[in-house]
Design a protein around this motif. Structure first.
Motif, PDB file in Angstrom:
ATOM      1  N   ILE A  82       0.863  -1.181   0.000  1.00  0.00           N
ATOM      2  CA  ILE A  82       0.000   0.000   0.000  1.00  0.00           C
ATOM      3  C   ILE A  82       0.896   1.226   0.000  1.00  0.00           C
ATOM      4  O   ILE A  82       1.827   1.333   0.811  1.00  0.00           O
ATOM      5  CB  ILE A  82      -0.914   0.039   1.238  1.00  0.00           C
ATOM      6  N   THR A  83       0.641   2.159  -0.924  1.00  0.00           N
ATOM      7  CA  THR A  83       1.364   3.425  -0.908  1.00  0.00           C
ATOM      8  C   THR A  83       0.391   4.555  -0.614  1.00  0.00           C
ATOM      9  O   THR A  83      -0.821   4.413  -0.789  1.00  0.00           O
ATOM     10  CB  THR A  83       2.115   3.658  -2.225  1.00  0.00           C
ATOM     11  N   TRP A  84       0.937   5.687  -0.180  1.00  0.00           N
ATOM     12  CA  TRP A  84       0.143   6.769   0.405  1.00  0.00           C
ATOM     13  C   TRP A  84       0.376   8.027  -0.429  1.00  0.00           C
ATOM     14  O   TRP A  84       1.242   8.837  -0.131  1.00  0.00           O
ATOM     15  CB  TRP A  84       0.537   6.954   1.864  1.00  0.00           C
ATOM     16  N   ASN A  85      -0.423   8.184  -1.480  1.00  0.00           N
ATOM     17  CA  ASN A  85      -0.201   9.201  -2.504  1.00  0.00           C
ATOM     18  C   ASN A  85      -0.222  10.605  -1.910  1.00  0.00           C
ATOM     19  O   ASN A  85      -1.269  11.112  -1.515  1.00  0.00           O
ATOM     20  CB  ASN A  85      -1.294   9.084  -3.569  1.00  0.00           C
ATOM     21  N   GLY A  86       0.943  11.255  -1.854  1.00  0.00           N
ATOM     22  CA  GLY A  86       1.039  12.619  -1.341  1.00  0.00           C
ATOM     23  C   GLY A  86       1.518  12.727   0.083  1.00  0.00           C
ATOM     24  O   GLY A  86       1.917  13.815   0.524  1.00  0.00           O
ATOM     25  N   ILE A  87       1.477  11.633   0.854  1.00  0.00           N
ATOM     26  CA  ILE A  87       2.025  11.666   2.214  1.00  0.00           C
ATOM     27  C   ILE A  87       3.546  11.618   2.110  1.00  0.00           C
ATOM     28  O   ILE A  87       4.105  10.744   1.445  1.00  0.00           O
ATOM     29  CB  ILE A  87       1.483  10.488   3.052  1.00  0.00           C
ATOM     30  N   GLN A  88       4.229  12.544   2.787  1.00  0.00           N
ATOM     31  CA  GLN A  88       5.651  12.752   2.528  1.00  0.00           C
ATOM     32  C   GLN A  88       6.569  11.852   3.353  1.00  0.00           C
ATOM     33  O   GLN A  88       7.757  11.735   3.025  1.00  0.00           O
ATOM     34  CB  GLN A  88       6.008  14.216   2.761  1.00  0.00           C
ATOM     35  N   HIS A  89       6.077  11.241   4.411  1.00  0.00           N
ATOM     36  CA  HIS A  89       6.912  10.320   5.205  1.00  0.00           C
ATOM     37  C   HIS A  89       8.256  10.974   5.553  1.00  0.00           C
ATOM     38  O   HIS A  89       9.322  10.438   5.230  1.00  0.00           O
ATOM     39  CB  HIS A  89       7.147   9.019   4.454  1.00  0.00           C
ATOM     40  N   ARG A  90       8.194  12.088   6.231  1.00  0.00           N
ATOM     41  CA  ARG A  90       9.418  12.810   6.557  1.00  0.00           C
ATOM     42  C   ARG A  90      10.398  11.897   7.288  1.00  0.00           C
ATOM     43  O   ARG A  90      10.059  11.239   8.269  1.00  0.00           O
ATOM     44  CB  ARG A  90       9.108  14.023   7.424  1.00  0.00           C
ATOM     45  N   LYS A  91      11.617  11.838   6.781  1.00  0.00           N
ATOM     46  CA  LYS A  91      12.726  11.033   7.334  1.00  0.00           C
ATOM     47  C   LYS A  91      12.456   9.532   7.295  1.00  0.00           C
ATOM     48  O   LYS A  91      13.147   8.768   7.953  1.00  0.00           O
ATOM     49  CB  LYS A  91      13.033  11.430   8.787  1.00  0.00           C
ATOM     50  N   ASN A  92      11.445   9.095   6.530  1.00  0.00           N
ATOM     51  CA  ASN A  92      10.962   7.723   6.741  1.00  0.00           C
ATOM     52  C   ASN A  92      10.454   7.096   5.441  1.00  0.00           C
ATOM     53  O   ASN A  92       9.315   6.659   5.363  1.00  0.00           O
ATOM     54  CB  ASN A  92       9.844   7.750   7.792  1.00  0.00           C
ATOM     55  N   SER A  93      11.326   6.999   4.431  1.00  0.00           N
ATOM     56  CA  SER A  93      10.888   6.352   3.189  1.00  0.00           C
ATOM     57  C   SER A  93      10.677   4.857   3.373  1.00  0.00           C
ATOM     58  O   SER A  93      10.150   4.187   2.482  1.00  0.00           O
ATOM     59  CB  SER A  93      11.900   6.606   2.067  1.00  0.00           C
ATOM     60  N   TRP A  94      11.051   4.341   4.564  1.00  0.00           N
ATOM     61  CA  TRP A  94      10.802   2.926   4.868  1.00  0.00           C
ATOM     62  C   TRP A  94       9.321   2.571   4.789  1.00  0.00           C
ATOM     63  O   TRP A  94       8.963   1.403   4.618  1.00  0.00           O
ATOM     64  CB  TRP A  94      11.315   2.601   6.273  1.00  0.00           C
ATOM     65  N   GLU A  95       8.444   3.536   4.929  1.00  0.00           N
ATOM     66  CA  GLU A  95       7.006   3.260   4.982  1.00  0.00           C
ATOM     67  C   GLU A  95       6.284   3.664   3.691  1.00  0.00           C
ATOM     68  O   GLU A  95       5.058   3.696   3.657  1.00  0.00           O
ATOM     69  CB  GLU A  95       6.378   4.014   6.169  1.00  0.00           C
ATOM     70  N   ASP A  96       7.042   3.944   2.637  1.00  0.00           N
ATOM     71  CA  ASP A  96       6.449   4.529   1.438  1.00  0.00           C
ATOM     72  C   ASP A  96       5.596   3.545   0.653  1.00  0.00           C
ATOM     73  O   ASP A  96       4.710   3.939  -0.101  1.00  0.00           O
ATOM     74  CB  ASP A  96       7.561   5.100   0.545  1.00  0.00           C
ATOM     75  N   GLY A  97       5.867   2.256   0.778  1.00  0.00           N
ATOM     76  CA  GLY A  97       4.991   1.268   0.170  1.00  0.00           C
ATOM     77  C   GLY A  97       5.129   1.102  -1.328  1.00  0.00           C
ATOM     78  O   GLY A  97       4.137   0.841  -2.013  1.00  0.00           O
ATOM     79  N   VAL A  98       6.340   1.246  -1.862  1.00  0.00           N
ATOM     80  CA  VAL A  98       6.623   0.953  -3.266  1.00  0.00           C
ATOM     81  C   VAL A  98       7.810  -0.002  -3.321  1.00  0.00           C
ATOM     82  O   VAL A  98       8.543  -0.179  -2.341  1.00  0.00           O
ATOM     83  CB  VAL A  98       6.918   2.240  -4.072  1.00  0.00           C
ATOM     84  N   LEU A  99       8.021  -0.618  -4.488  1.00  0.00           N
ATOM     85  CA  LEU A  99       9.004  -1.697  -4.573  1.00  0.00           C
ATOM     86  C   LEU A  99      10.442  -1.234  -4.404  1.00  0.00           C
ATOM     87  O   LEU A  99      11.321  -2.051  -4.135  1.00  0.00           O
ATOM     88  CB  LEU A  99       8.849  -2.420  -5.915  1.00  0.00           C
ATOM     89  N   GLY A 100      10.703   0.055  -4.539  1.00  0.00           N
ATOM     90  CA  GLY A 100      12.058   0.553  -4.306  1.00  0.00           C
ATOM     91  C   GLY A 100      12.421   0.661  -2.850  1.00  0.00           C
ATOM     92  O   GLY A 100      13.608   0.774  -2.510  1.00  0.00           O
ATOM     93  N   THR A 101      11.419   0.653  -1.982  1.00  0.00           N
ATOM     94  CA  THR A 101      11.680   0.815  -0.550  1.00  0.00           C
ATOM     95  C   THR A 101      11.218  -0.364   0.289  1.00  0.00           C
ATOM     96  O   THR A 101      11.729  -0.559   1.393  1.00  0.00           O
ATOM     97  CB  THR A 101      10.977   2.087  -0.022  1.00  0.00           C
ATOM     98  N   ASN A 102      10.260  -1.120  -0.189  1.00  0.00           N
ATOM     99  CA  ASN A 102       9.654  -2.173   0.631  1.00  0.00           C
ATOM    100  C   ASN A 102       9.550  -3.489  -0.117  1.00  0.00           C
ATOM    101  O   ASN A 102       9.260  -3.504  -1.321  1.00  0.00           O
ATOM    102  CB  ASN A 102       8.235  -1.773   1.058  1.00  0.00           C
ATOM    103  N   CYS A 103       9.751  -4.585   0.614  1.00  0.00           N
ATOM    104  CA  CYS A 103       9.389  -5.896   0.095  1.00  0.00           C
ATOM    105  C   CYS A 103       7.869  -6.029   0.167  1.00  0.00           C
ATOM    106  O   CYS A 103       7.248  -5.620   1.153  1.00  0.00           O
ATOM    107  CB  CYS A 103      10.017  -7.007   0.926  1.00  0.00           C
ATOM    108  N   PRO A 104       7.258  -6.596  -0.842  1.00  0.00           N
ATOM    109  CA  PRO A 104       5.799  -6.761  -0.794  1.00  0.00           C
ATOM    110  C   PRO A 104       5.389  -7.739   0.298  1.00  0.00           C
ATOM    111  O   PRO A 104       6.153  -8.643   0.668  1.00  0.00           O
ATOM    112  CB  PRO A 104       5.447  -7.277  -2.190  1.00  0.00           C
ATOM    113  N   ILE A 105       4.186  -7.551   0.814  1.00  0.00           N
ATOM    114  CA  ILE A 105       3.638  -8.415   1.858  1.00  0.00           C
ATOM    115  C   ILE A 105       3.138  -9.698   1.192  1.00  0.00           C
ATOM    116  O   ILE A 105       2.241  -9.646   0.347  1.00  0.00           O
ATOM    117  CB  ILE A 105       2.484  -7.717   2.589  1.00  0.00           C
ATOM    118  N   PRO A 106       3.683 -10.864   1.539  1.00  0.00           N
ATOM    119  CA  PRO A 106       3.220 -12.100   0.895  1.00  0.00           C
ATOM    120  C   PRO A 106       1.755 -12.394   1.209  1.00  0.00           C
ATOM    121  O   PRO A 106       1.195 -11.909   2.201  1.00  0.00           O
ATOM    122  CB  PRO A 106       4.142 -13.169   1.497  1.00  0.00           C
ATOM    123  N   SER A 107       1.145 -13.183   0.362  1.00  0.00           N
ATOM    124  CA  SER A 107      -0.242 -13.592   0.574  1.00  0.00           C
ATOM    125  C   SER A 107      -0.375 -14.300   1.916  1.00  0.00           C
ATOM    126  O   SER A 107       0.417 -15.172   2.266  1.00  0.00           O
ATOM    127  CB  SER A 107      -0.679 -14.537  -0.547  1.00  0.00           C
TER     128      SER A 107
END
Length: 594
Positions: A82-107
């Motif tokens: 899940i990504t959060w369109n427009g939320i800036q995640h200051r200092k915290n790209s760990w929570e951005d929810g795209v494949l460049g920053t996060n492993c996807p959540i398995p089924s």
């Protein structure tokens, strides 16, 4: 460790965190089961992605600086982010929810996002970012309210209404992505949904009987804040409410100069909020319309979303023709001039007491400049792809952010070109090397024949210019140097350019992407890496979360979960006191399933 010992440890941790949280900013807790649901918004049963059984998903309603905790159970049969369109995640790209920053959540796994809506206000939305899943739903709204100490530049509305508009296909998202992978175009959408529902039957020949449509109930004389998000796949939509003026108030976290529109083009990924006063005589209900733009309207007539605005004293059903869209088939400047008219409210405060205009972007020297050129689809290794500057991005199995954290070499390269390559298009994992506290100019050059929109995670950029033709150095002379609006998603017209400026003050790895879902899925994205070389104590970037998933080259370090699925349920707990119960529930859940 026994289950009882684990629970004691959980409770001890919980008490410590509660003491910390009580003295700081409030928490909002959400517990989401993301799974499939069968609906028929256009009269044909199909599978959509729902959150706690809701399609669209619930509205997250928080306030500046609140901490947001979202426990996600992936009840799909494929990985999820899940990504959060427009939320800036200051200092915290760990929570951005795209494949460049996060492993996807398995089924069957659950994973918990935790982030702060630091120094933000406004209207945003979330959606699933992988596997073309947004084409099946999974989206919902995010409202970030002003703190009580910050004045809002308009009277408190009598109500707050969220409207999701977007093009829609009857085919499942898995079938759509197979079409793209085989080199096919998706073709004309089957319709436009408004809040997940099909069109009101305004025309018997265009709209079949039995379609469930959206009705928005209002009181005469009241003023409502209406937040509109284009969550679709690739179609720009013109939004209008019959016989009502829409006073634009805010877009993607920036208060705007307030002016009335009878209609406004809203492009894929964009969010706007309007103040609308119910000042009509209610002789009947009124149409709410979202119709396709920059297409042959004769052919695309059925690709129109229609909802109903109903006054409490309405005297009858809506009837007759829809309100006209812009009559600009031979005037390509109308929509662009409308876009240019969206300007920053320099005197209003937003997340902080100081006026928005106190940040004088025109006085800052540009330190890096990138011209990102989009072309029509290209063929690479026999496959249809989209590219920026001749590079079509291919996501590695190991997220870029994890590769940096564990010093894994060879996952990506820091050599994205500042101008388009003069060689043949290629696949790549080339990343922009952004300078911390630098000031970057990005020119999006769209040499395709269709509208595009582009989004940047982690930031709001200043939209300073747009025009038709090729951008040149002389184009800078046309830039808006005073009140260009700050936002995170911008449109780029066919055979035209749009220029933005962004202050790189947020450390992390941040996604720049085509919001048109087909282009994004086929490689039209790049990442900007922003590192503070002087920070050795996590002052400008938060440490990796304890629950960060490992995948790719780090897969062997991941503790496995036993896949578990459950029936849809709903849980929302907000506020500092309520966080006591919510955090206990989340921690106990983590202890049981880890």
């Amino acid at each position: 460790m026994s289950q009882s010992s684990a629970l004691l440890a959980v409770l001890a941790t919980f008490l410590l965190l509660f003491q910390i949280g009580s003295a700081g900013d409030p928490f909002a807790f959400y517990d989401w089961d993301v799974g499939y649901k069968t609906v028929a918004p256009l009269g044909v049963k199909q599978q959509v992605i729902a959150i706690n059984g809701e399609f669209p998903g619930q509205i997250m309603n928080v306030t500046t600086n609140w901490n947001v905790v979202v426990n996600v159970l992936n009840d799909l049969d494929e990985p999820l982010l899940i990504t959060w369109n427009g939320i800036q995640h200051r200092k915290n790209s760990w929570e951005d929810g795209v494949l460049g920053t996060n492993c996807p959540i398995p089924s069957g796994w659950n994973w918990t996002y935790q982030f702060q809506v630091k120094d933000q206000i406004g209207s945003f939305f979330y959606f699933p970012s992988t596997g073309f899943q947004r084409a099946a739903g999974g989206f919902g709204g995010i409202i970030v309210n002003n703190r009580d100490v910050i004045a809002v530049p308009f009277d408190t509305p009598d109500g707050d209404i969220t409207v999701f508009i977007g093009d829609w296909y009857i085919k499942n998202h898995t079938d759509l992505r197979k079409m793209l992978e085989s080199g096919k175009d998706l073709g004309m959408p089957d319709g436009v949904l408004i809040n997940g529902k099909g069109p009101y039957r305004y025309n018997d020949s265009l709209v079949p009987a039995g379609i469930d449509y959206e009705t928005i109930n209002v009181q005469p004389g009241k003023t409502y804040r209406i937040r509109v998000h284009n969550v679709g796949i690739s179609t720009s939509l013109n939004f209008r409410i019959q016989n009502h003026n829409m006073k634009l108030a805010e877009t993607e976290g920036s208060y705007t100069v307030q002016q009335n529109y009878t209609n406004l083009d809203i492009h894929v990924g964009q969010s706007y909020s309007f103040l609308v006063t119910m000042d009509q005589n209610a002789s009947s209900d009124y149409y709410i319309v979202a119709s396709a733009r920059f297409v042959n309207e004769t052919i695309w007539r059925r690709v129109t979303g229609v909802a109903i605005l109903r006054y409490s004293n309405s005297k009858g059903k809506a009837a007759g023709p829809l309100p006209d869209p812009p009559q600009d088939f031979y005037d390509k400047t109308f929509s662009m001039n409308q876009a240019r008219s969206v300007r920053w409210n320099l005197s209003a405060g937003a997340a902080r007491p100081n006026p928005q205009g106190s940040f004088r972007y025109a006085n800052i020297n540009v330190t890096q400049a990138y011209l990102l050129r989009n072309e029509p689809p290209v063929t690479i290794n026999g496959k249809k792809r989209y590219a920026l500057n001749g590079i079509s991005y291919v996501a590695p199995e190991t997220p870029l952010k994890l590769a940096d954290q564990y010093n894994i070499k060879g996952v990506y390269t820091l050599d994205f070109p500042t101008r388009p390559l003069k060689t043949a298009p290629k696949l790549g994992r080339s990343v922009i090397n952004g300078t911390y506290r630098g000031f970057m100019e990005i020119i999006f050059q769209n040499n395709d024949t269709r509208m595009q929109s582009y989004h940047m995670d982690g930031y709001a950029f200043f939209v300073v210019g747009m025009d038709y033709g090729e951008w040149t150095e002389d184009s800078r002379g046309t830039y808006n140097k005073g009140d260009g609006v700050a936002r995170s998603t911008v449109q780029v017209y066919p055979n035209a350019w749009t220029a933005v400026l962004v202050s790189l003050d947020n450390v992390g790895i941040w996604n720049v992407r085509a919001e048109n879902l087909d282009a994004w899925y086929l490689g039209q994205e790049v990442y900007v890496r922003v590192v503070n070389p002087e920070d050795n104590a996590n002052k400008t970037e938060l440490p990796i979360p304890d629950n960060a998933l490992k995948c790719g080259l780090l897969q062997k370090f991941q503790n496995m979960q036993t896949p578990h699925h459950k029936a849809a349920s709903s849980s929302v707990i907000t506020g500092v006191k309520s966080s006591l119960v919510g955090l206990m529930l989340l921690l106990v859940t983590g202890a049981i399933f880890s």
